[in-house]
Design a protein around this motif. Structure first.
Motif, PDB file in Angstrom:
ATOM      1  N   THR A  24       0.909  -1.277  -0.240  1.00 27.55           N
ATOM      2  CA  THR A  24       0.331  -0.558   0.011  1.00 27.55           C
ATOM      3  C   THR A  24       0.644   1.484   0.251  1.00 27.55           C
ATOM      4  N   MET A  25       2.255   1.256   0.686  1.00 27.86           N
ATOM      5  CA  MET A  25       2.683   2.466   1.005  1.00 27.86           C
ATOM      6  C   MET A  25       3.674   2.705  -0.490  1.00 27.86           C
ATOM      7  N   VAL A  26       4.073   1.609  -0.570  1.00 30.13           N
ATOM      8  CA  VAL A  26       5.071   2.249  -2.494  1.00 30.13           C
ATOM      9  C   VAL A  26       3.627   2.243  -2.916  1.00 30.13           C
ATOM     10  N   ILE A  79       9.154  -1.089   2.756  1.00 33.84           N
ATOM     11  CA  ILE A  79       9.367  -0.317   1.355  1.00 33.84           C
ATOM     12  C   ILE A  79      10.982  -0.634   1.599  1.00 33.84           C
ATOM     13  N   GLY A  80      11.267  -0.452   2.211  1.00 33.17           N
ATOM     14  CA  GLY A  80      13.077  -0.246   1.557  1.00 33.17           C
ATOM     15  C   GLY A  80      13.614  -1.329   1.143  1.00 33.17           C
ATOM     16  N   THR A  81      13.060  -2.487   1.009  1.00 30.63           N
ATOM     17  CA  THR A  81      13.502  -3.187   0.136  1.00 30.63           C
ATOM     18  C   THR A  81      12.981  -3.347  -1.573  1.00 30.63           C
ATOM     19  N   TRP A  82      11.746  -2.410  -1.528  1.00 35.69           N
ATOM     20  CA  TRP A  82      11.127  -2.086  -3.278  1.00 35.69           C
ATOM     21  C   TRP A  82      12.428  -1.124  -3.453  1.00 35.69           C
ATOM     22  N   ALA A 110      15.464  -0.394  -2.738  1.00 31.79           N
ATOM     23  CA  ALA A 110      16.436  -0.674  -2.985  1.00 31.79           C
ATOM     24  C   ALA A 110      17.040  -1.108  -4.322  1.00 31.79           C
ATOM     25  N   THR A 111      15.833  -1.451  -4.742  1.00 27.69           N
ATOM     26  CA  THR A 111      15.874  -1.718  -6.694  1.00 27.69           C
ATOM     27  C   THR A 111      15.155  -0.582  -7.427  1.00 27.69           C
ATOM     28  N   ASN A 112      14.725   0.101  -6.983  1.00 29.49           N
ATOM     29  CA  ASN A 112      13.471   0.938  -7.550  1.00 29.49           C
ATOM     30  C   ASN A 112      13.230   2.091  -7.450  1.00 29.49           C
ATOM     31  N   ALA A 113      13.994   2.866  -6.176  1.00 23.51           N
ATOM     32  CA  ALA A 113      13.845   3.509  -6.209  1.00 23.51           C
ATOM     33  C   ALA A 113      14.548   5.345  -7.501  1.00 23.51           C
ATOM     34  N   THR A 114      15.499   4.599  -8.407  1.00 27.93           N
ATOM     35  CA  THR A 114      15.548   5.661  -9.452  1.00 27.93           C
ATOM     36  C   THR A 114      14.180   6.234  -9.746  1.00 27.93           C
ATOM     37  N   ALA A 115      12.766   5.023  -9.509  1.00 27.16           N
ATOM     38  CA  ALA A 115      11.377   5.139 -10.347  1.00 27.16           C
ATOM     39  C   ALA A 115      10.977   6.881  -9.637  1.00 27.16           C
ATOM     40  N   ILE A 116      11.538   7.216  -8.379  1.00 22.79           N
ATOM     41  CA  ILE A 116      11.001   7.360  -7.036  1.00 22.79           C
ATOM     42  C   ILE A 116      12.005   9.028  -7.078  1.00 22.79           C
ATOM     43  N   HIS A 117      13.324   8.922  -6.330  1.00 23.21           N
ATOM     44  CA  HIS A 117      13.778  10.023  -5.749  1.00 23.21           C
ATOM     45  C   HIS A 117      14.205  11.023  -7.394  1.00 23.21           C
ATOM     46  N   GLY A 118      13.747  12.406  -8.011  1.00 24.04           N
ATOM     47  CA  GLY A 118      14.235  12.687  -8.528  1.00 24.04           C
ATOM     48  C   GLY A 118      13.214  12.410  -9.666  1.00 24.04           C
ATOM     49  N   ALA A 119      11.858  12.225  -9.343  1.00 24.84           N
ATOM     50  CA  ALA A 119      11.002  11.784 -10.286  1.00 24.84           C
ATOM     51  C   ALA A 119       9.673  12.400  -9.953  1.00 24.84           C
ATOM     52  N   GLY A 120       9.448  12.607 -11.227  1.00 27.42           N
ATOM     53  CA  GLY A 120       7.358  13.502 -10.804  1.00 27.42           C
ATOM     54  C   GLY A 120       6.672  13.325 -11.818  1.00 27.42           C
ATOM     55  N   HIS A 121       6.013  14.332 -12.077  1.00 31.59           N
ATOM     56  CA  HIS A 121       4.594  14.014 -12.773  1.00 31.59           C
ATOM     57  C   HIS A 121       5.631  13.966 -13.963  1.00 31.59           C
ATOM     58  N   ASN A 157       9.007  -8.404  -9.010  1.00 31.49           N
ATOM     59  CA  ASN A 157       9.167  -7.830  -7.184  1.00 31.49           C
ATOM     60  C   ASN A 157       7.500  -7.705  -7.550  1.00 31.49           C
ATOM     61  N   THR A 158       6.841  -8.018  -6.345  1.00 33.47           N
ATOM     62  CA  THR A 158       5.492  -8.751  -5.503  1.00 33.47           C
ATOM     63  C   THR A 158       4.896  -7.061  -5.517  1.00 33.47           C
ATOM     64  N   ILE A 159       5.469  -6.385  -5.536  1.00 39.34           N
ATOM     65  CA  ILE A 159       5.333  -4.810  -4.752  1.00 39.34           C
ATOM     66  C   ILE A 159       4.403  -3.990  -5.995  1.00 39.34           C
ATOM     67  N   ALA A 160       5.292  -3.701  -7.021  1.00 44.86           N
ATOM     68  CA  ALA A 160       5.202  -3.115  -7.693  1.00 44.86           C
ATOM     69  C   ALA A 160       6.820  -3.554  -8.636  1.00 44.86           C
ATOM     70  N   THR A 161       6.684  -3.849 -10.077  1.00 43.32           N
ATOM     71  CA  THR A 161       7.463  -4.273 -10.839  1.00 43.32           C
ATOM     72  C   THR A 161       7.942  -2.846 -11.481  1.00 43.32           C
ATOM     73  N   VAL A 162       9.619  -2.468 -11.893  1.00 43.11           N
ATOM     74  CA  VAL A 162       9.258  -1.114 -12.637  1.00 43.11           C
ATOM     75  C   VAL A 162      10.375  -1.403 -14.168  1.00 43.11           C
ATOM     76  N   ILE A 163       9.598  -0.509 -15.490  1.00 38.12           N
ATOM     77  CA  ILE A 163      10.076  -0.508 -16.102  1.00 38.12           C
ATOM     78  C   ILE A 163      10.799   1.022 -17.088  1.00 38.12           C
ATOM     79  N   GLU A 164      11.713   0.401 -17.165  1.00 37.47           N
ATOM     80  CA  GLU A 164      12.731   1.879 -17.665  1.00 37.47           C
ATOM     81  C   GLU A 164      12.715   2.328 -18.928  1.00 37.47           C
TER      82      GLU A 164
END
Ligand code: FHN
Length: 414
Positions: A275-277, A313-316, A318-329, A400-407
């Motif tokens: 939920t939080m991710v 959240i940290g486990t997710w 660790a792999t996927n932060a690039t989709a969050i940090h510095g990212a936006g709308h 990833n069971t929470i969400a898998t990211v495609i760049e």
């Protein structure tokens, strides 16, 4: 021709260029930790048959004598600033905002303004705000302070408001001088319907001007004033996901990890990492931040339930932060039913909650996809133009069971 006359409040619409350099770190951070901690934790969410948390003094009609006695016994020896900062860092949080003073008026630092503080009243001989600042700085994390304008303890709040404001400014000056907060997060301005809170729009303008004067770099939330759309630097939707732009320039949703802000022994209704991710992804895709709240116990410890959620959240991250940090709308696509899409420069991040089925992206503005890959996996992703946009065809299973990211690499063509 003569410039148009300034409308009231115009000087509070922050200059864009100034804002972008001053507030850039905040706009890139996306994820922070909120901490509600004060002597109310001593009640652990219950007074006689009354259940309340940081409002317990008022909602449960606790006499000041009782509350002050509890606060005198406040001795949070288990508060471990390094552990808190490590937890935040591991979760991918870039800043921490802790209550320096909640509505009960109790100062969590050794203020010289009154004795209603953790050193003089409780005799706790450590400065936990200093400890947090030191640990945060050492780990590249920013520290900010929540400060309640509304104050139940100081009789001047209702008796001699100008005297109260003078003391409030003196406390803010102390906080700025001693800890150089990255954020000042005001609260308690909102009780418009409450005749015991005389905070006016003018008071908000005045306080914002004062803080800008003593702390020009500090980012201020909109609750400094009563005109939420224009006061301060960022909006503060509470227990709700900030919507997508255009709205005010910056937004931060504050959300509790369980149901309450401060510590309540009975509140173990922790949100799942999933939920939080997903909330964090939604907020990032809306160009907004998530300030996720925890409430340490009466001894200052972070409970296992809270720590586990952050670690999840940290486990997710660790792999996927690039989709969050510095990212936006991204205005380029319509948000899909299978997840959320964020953008950082010429990359799109498809945060896929539901991997089954076609990952179709509807274009709102023209752009070309020149390549795509899964994050945290070597499986290639094929992209093909389809209908009103693109289909993404991963060759492998979700990682990833929470969400898998495609760049995806993109070239905007408009
Ligand atoms: O009354 C407070 C509440 O205790 C908590 O601090 C939240 C956090 O945003 N703010 C107030 C309610 O708006």
């Amino acid at each position: 021709s003569a410039p148009a006359a300034a409308a009231p409040g115009d000087n509070y619409v922050v200059d864009d260029a100034l804002t972008s350099s001053r507030t850039r770190w905040f706009d890139e951070a996306r994820f922070g930790m909120f901490i509600h901690f004060g002597p109310y934790a001593m009640y652990r969410g219950q007074y006689n048959n009354c259940r309340e948390v940081e409002w317990i003094k008022r909602q449960c009609n606790i006499p000041w004598s009782d509350y002050e006695a509890k606060a005198a016994a406040f001795n949070p020896t288990a508060f471990d600033a390094n552990a808190v900062v490590q937890l935040a860092k591991q979760a991918g949080q870039k800043y921490i905002v802790i209550t320096s003073k909640h509505h009960d008026g109790f100062a969590m630092w050794p203020t010289a303004v009154n004795r209603w503080n953790i050193r003089d009243h409780s005799g706790f001989n450590r400065d936990i705000l200093r400890e947090l600042k030191t640990a945060a700085t050492a780990n590249g994390i920013k520290l900010g302070f929540y400060y309640s304008i509304w104050d139940w303890h100081d009789p001047d709040f209702t008796g001699n408001f100008p005297a109260y404001i003078t003391k409030m400014k003196a406390q803010l000056q102390e906080l700025v001088t001693a800890y150089d907060p990255a954020v000042l997060w005001f609260d308690g301005e909102w009780t418009e319907s409450n005749p015991t809170n005389p905070w006016s729009a003018q008071n908000g303008e005045d306080l914002e001007r004062y803080v800008r004067g003593i702390a020009p770099q500090t980012i201020i939330n909109n609750r400094v004033g009563k005109r939420r759309a224009i006061d301060g630097d960022f909006g503060t939707p509470e227990q709700a996901l900030a919507g997508s732009p255009p709205s005010i320039q910056l937004n931060e949703s504050c959300i509790t990890i369980n149901n309450t802000w401060g510590y309540a022994a009975w509140d173990t209704n922790f949100k799942s990492p999933t939920t939080m991710v997903r909330d964090l992804a939604t907020l990032t895709s809306n160009g907004a931040n998530l300030l996720l709240n925890i409430g340490p116990t009466d001894t200052g410890a972070v409970t296992t339930g809270q720590a586990d959620g952050l670690r999840g959240i940290g486990t997710w991250m660790a792999t996927n932060a690039t989709a969050i940090h510095g990212a936006g709308h991204t205005g380029l696509v319509t948000q899909p039913s299978w997840g959320r899409v964020t953008r950082k420069g010429n990359k799109l991040y498809l945060i896929v909650n539901n991997w089954a089925g076609t990952l179709h992206l509807t274009q709102r503005s023209p752009f070309t996809v020149t390549g795509a890959r899964m994050i945290g996996s070597s499986s290639p992703v094929t992209v093909r133009a389809a209908g009103d946009g693109y289909d993404f065809l991963p060759s492998g299973a979700a990682t990833n069971t929470i969400a898998t990211v495609i760049e995806a690499d993109i070239v905007p063509t408009a």
